[in-house]
Design a protein around this motif. Structure first.
Motif, PDB file in Angstrom:
ATOM      1  N   ARG A  12       0.605  -1.561   0.123  1.00 33.89           N
ATOM      2  CA  ARG A  12      -0.051  -0.110  -0.463  1.00 33.89           C
ATOM      3  C   ARG A  12       0.988   1.312   0.354  1.00 33.89           C
ATOM      4  N   ARG A  13       2.009   0.647   1.030  1.00 36.23           N
ATOM      5  CA  ARG A  13       2.858   2.589   0.449  1.00 36.23           C
ATOM      6  C   ARG A  13       3.289   2.640  -0.590  1.00 36.23           C
ATOM      7  N   ALA A  14       3.907   1.810  -1.247  1.00 39.06           N
ATOM      8  CA  ALA A  14       4.646   1.395  -2.127  1.00 39.06           C
ATOM      9  C   ALA A  14       3.564   2.266  -3.957  1.00 39.06           C
ATOM     10  N   ALA A  15       2.584   1.398  -3.627  1.00 42.07           N
ATOM     11  CA  ALA A  15       1.423   2.151  -4.081  1.00 42.07           C
ATOM     12  C   ALA A  15       0.985   3.294  -4.283  1.00 42.07           C
ATOM     13  N   LYS A  16       0.978   3.782  -3.315  1.00 41.54           N
ATOM     14  CA  LYS A  16       0.436   5.927  -3.070  1.00 41.54           C
ATOM     15  C   LYS A  16       2.030   6.617  -3.312  1.00 41.54           C
ATOM     16  N   GLN A  17       2.929   6.116  -3.554  1.00 36.99           N
ATOM     17  CA  GLN A  17       4.341   6.557  -3.762  1.00 36.99           C
ATOM     18  C   GLN A  17       4.242   6.600  -4.693  1.00 36.99           C
ATOM     19  N   GLY A  18       3.292   5.847  -6.010  1.00 36.44           N
ATOM     20  CA  GLY A  18       3.257   5.946  -7.801  1.00 36.44           C
ATOM     21  C   GLY A  18       4.031   4.740  -8.018  1.00 36.44           C
ATOM     22  N   ASP A  19       3.858   3.373  -7.224  1.00 33.56           N
ATOM     23  CA  ASP A  19       4.786   2.588  -8.213  1.00 33.56           C
ATOM     24  C   ASP A  19       3.695   1.810  -9.147  1.00 33.56           C
ATOM     25  N   VAL A  20       3.270   1.362  -9.790  1.00 35.67           N
ATOM     26  CA  VAL A  20       2.578   0.904 -10.678  1.00 35.67           C
ATOM     27  C   VAL A  20       2.096  -0.566 -10.066  1.00 35.67           C
ATOM     28  N   ARG A  21       3.511  -1.301 -10.648  1.00 31.85           N
ATOM     29  CA  ARG A  21       3.336  -2.429 -10.007  1.00 31.85           C
ATOM     30  C   ARG A  21       2.420  -2.496  -8.344  1.00 31.85           C
ATOM     31  N   SER A  22       2.752  -1.843  -7.947  1.00 35.25           N
ATOM     32  CA  SER A  22       2.723  -1.707  -6.203  1.00 35.25           C
ATOM     33  C   SER A  22       0.467  -1.780  -6.348  1.00 35.25           C
ATOM     34  N   GLN A  23       0.418  -0.849  -6.942  1.00 38.13           N
ATOM     35  CA  GLN A  23      -0.946  -0.254  -7.285  1.00 38.13           C
ATOM     36  C   GLN A  23      -2.097  -1.760  -7.562  1.00 38.13           C
ATOM     37  N   ALA A  24      -1.052  -2.143  -9.103  1.00 35.11           N
ATOM     38  CA  ALA A  24      -1.898  -3.699  -9.611  1.00 35.11           C
ATOM     39  C   ALA A  24      -1.711  -4.284  -9.134  1.00 35.11           C
ATOM     40  N   ARG A  25      -0.864  -4.629  -7.775  1.00 30.37           N
ATOM     41  CA  ARG A  25      -1.349  -6.078  -6.931  1.00 30.37           C
ATOM     42  C   ARG A  25      -1.899  -5.434  -5.756  1.00 30.37           C
ATOM     43  N   LEU A  26      -1.780  -3.776  -5.362  1.00 29.25           N
ATOM     44  CA  LEU A  26      -2.928  -3.496  -3.872  1.00 29.25           C
ATOM     45  C   LEU A  26      -4.377  -4.395  -4.721  1.00 29.25           C
ATOM     46  N   GLY A  27      -4.944  -3.360  -5.667  1.00 30.20           N
ATOM     47  CA  GLY A  27      -5.624  -3.721  -6.073  1.00 30.20           C
ATOM     48  C   GLY A  27      -6.375  -5.182  -6.165  1.00 30.20           C
ATOM     49  N   ARG A  28      -5.085  -6.349  -7.051  1.00 28.08           N
ATOM     50  CA  ARG A  28      -5.775  -7.595  -6.761  1.00 28.08           C
ATOM     51  C   ARG A  28      -6.127  -7.860  -5.091  1.00 28.08           C
ATOM     52  N   MET A  29      -5.119  -7.634  -4.052  1.00 32.95           N
ATOM     53  CA  MET A  29      -5.516  -8.077  -2.738  1.00 32.95           C
ATOM     54  C   MET A  29      -7.235  -7.601  -2.180  1.00 32.95           C
ATOM     55  N   LEU A  30      -6.880  -6.549  -2.984  1.00 31.53           N
ATOM     56  CA  LEU A  30      -8.682  -6.356  -2.125  1.00 31.53           C
ATOM     57  C   LEU A  30      -9.388  -6.581  -3.480  1.00 31.53           C
ATOM     58  N   LEU A  31      -9.552  -7.364  -4.383  1.00 27.48           N
ATOM     59  CA  LEU A  31     -10.374  -7.772  -4.757  1.00 27.48           C
ATOM     60  C   LEU A  31     -10.677  -8.680  -4.482  1.00 27.48           C
ATOM     61  N   HIS A  32      -9.418  -9.694  -3.811  1.00 25.65           N
ATOM     62  CA  HIS A  32      -9.037 -10.838  -3.504  1.00 25.65           C
ATOM     63  C   HIS A  32      -9.185 -10.923  -1.955  1.00 25.65           C
ATOM     64  N   GLY A  33      -9.653 -10.298  -1.132  1.00 24.29           N
ATOM     65  CA  GLY A  33      -9.275 -10.264  -0.124  1.00 24.29           C
ATOM     66  C   GLY A  33      -8.024 -10.798   0.616  1.00 24.29           C
ATOM     67  N   GLN A  34      -6.694 -10.628  -0.005  1.00 22.80           N
ATOM     68  CA  GLN A  34      -5.557 -11.432   0.250  1.00 22.80           C
ATOM     69  C   GLN A  34      -4.631 -10.694   1.198  1.00 22.80           C
ATOM     70  N   GLY A  35      -4.858 -11.201   2.095  1.00 23.68           N
ATOM     71  CA  GLY A  35      -4.072 -10.470   3.735  1.00 23.68           C
ATOM     72  C   GLY A  35      -4.299  -8.453   3.687  1.00 23.68           C
ATOM     73  N   VAL A  36      -5.911  -8.707   3.272  1.00 23.24           N
ATOM     74  CA  VAL A  36      -6.259  -7.593   4.000  1.00 23.24           C
ATOM     75  C   VAL A  36      -8.110  -7.332   3.266  1.00 23.24           C
ATOM     76  N   GLU A  37      -8.648  -7.060   3.772  1.00 12.12           N
ATOM     77  CA  GLU A  37     -10.003  -6.759   3.824  1.00 12.12           C
ATOM     78  C   GLU A  37     -10.999  -6.708   2.431  1.00 12.12           C
ATOM     79  N   ARG A  38     -11.448  -7.278   1.791  1.00 15.32           N
ATOM     80  CA  ARG A  38     -11.808  -7.660   0.646  1.00 15.32           C
ATOM     81  C   ARG A  38     -12.731  -6.133   1.006  1.00 15.32           C
TER      82      ARG A  38
END
Length: 326
Positions: A12-38
């Motif tokens: 999440r920290r890297a995504a907020k700093q503008g890292d595109v891969r982290s943004q995509a990964r965070l989106g997928r984690m939120l989509l599937h509830g992986q390590g975070v609440e869906r």
């Protein structure tokens, strides 16, 4: 949230700093509830941010959300646009999902030829083994059914085996069944047991006790307590404590005068079959959503306030010249 370089907090920290891969990964984690609440709304936001910057994985996931109506109004035609952008980025999962649209006639005219072509392209993508494995299962299904290609059980088995070797659990189960039944390959019970065991999540069990589990639970085989006891006994005689316990439980149940009659078992699968939102195999239509990593998503319901309007795909600045997948 856990801490560390791969933790949700770090992503999440890297995504907020503008890292595109982290943004995509965070989106997928939120989509599937992986390590975070869906959270479909946040997932939609992060995936859109990454997709607009040309991330193929985010484009494929965003297309999935739009197609299935997860946090947004369902629109298969807009989903196709996202899948085509993902396919242009050589994303295997985007290619598979695009193929699924053609296979099922979802938002497009049904075309087995176009579906098969997309699956073949996805199967050859070296950077996405999960998507490539899923594509191979789709190809196995089409050969097993003779849909769009000449029916060939040998080729169906070969593609299923390739998917299993890439680590697809569903394919590993199917390979075990195909070896057990001799479908498209010479019957081999030792190989069947090895692949069936490989697909099981349990630890500390050998092949014999794994087979006992299958017969006890009626998974992939007809439920048969007597056959389960036979496999457990073989493992118990070699000192397997788990198998001994399970054998004793079944023996006590068999001896009980109030033991219930077993319900009729479902027919055995004779070839690879598709599962909802999972790898496809011979028998029915391939699902619109791929493998296990989408199962929880497809089964979930979207609650809360009225969902936002659909998001139409637009080509990112860095991908405007990318050609669409053939």
């Amino acid at each position: 949230e856990e801490s560390g370089p791969e933790s949700p907090e770090a992503v999440r920290r890297a995504a907020k700093q503008g890292d595109v891969r982290s943004q995509a990964r965070l989106g997928r984690m939120l989509l599937h509830g992986q390590g975070v609440e869906r959270d479909y709304r946040q997932a939609l936001s992060w995936l859109r941010t990454a997709a607009d910057q040309g991330d193929g994985g985010a484009q494929a996931d965003l297309g999935h959300m739009v197609e299935r109506g997860l946090g947004v109004e369902a629109d298969p035609r807009q989903a196709r646009g996202w899948y085509e952008l993902a396919a242009a980025q050589k994303n295997a999962l985007g290619m598979v999902r695009l193929g699924d649209l053609f296979l099922n006639g979802t938002g497009v005219e049904r075309s087995y030829r176009k579906a098969f072509s997309r699956y073949l392209q996805a199967a050859e993508q070296p950077d996405d083994p999960e998507g490539a494995a899923l594509a191979r299962l789709r190809i196995a299904a089409m050969y097993g059914q003779g849909r769009g290609v000449e029916k060939d059980l040998r080729k169906s088995f070969e593609f299923t085996l390739q998917a299993a070797e890439l680590g697809c659990v569903e394919a590993q189960r199917l390979v075990g069944v195909l070896y057990r039944d001799g479908t498209g390959v010479e019957r081999d019970h030792k190989k069947a047991m090895r692949w069936l065991q490989k697909s099981l999540p349990q630890e500390g069990t050998d092949a014999d006790s794994a087979m006992g589990d299958l017969y006890r639970d009626g998974r992939l085989v007809q439920k048969d307590d007597a056959e389960a006891m036979r496999w457990y006994k073989k493992a118990a005689d070699r000192g397997n404590a788990y198998a001994k316990r399970e054998w004793q439980k079944l023996q006590e149940r068999e001896l009980s005068p109030e033991a219930p009659k077993a319900a009729p078992a479902a027919p055995l699968p004779t070839a690879a079959r598709p599962r909802p939102d999972g790898p496809a195999a011979a028998g029915t239509e391939a699902p619109a959503a791929p493998g296990s990593r989408e199962k929880a998503v497809a089964a979930a319901t979207v609650g809360g306030p009225r969902p936002p309007q659909p998001v139409a795909p637009r080509r990112p600045r860095d991908a405007r010249k990318a050609k669409e997948a053939p």
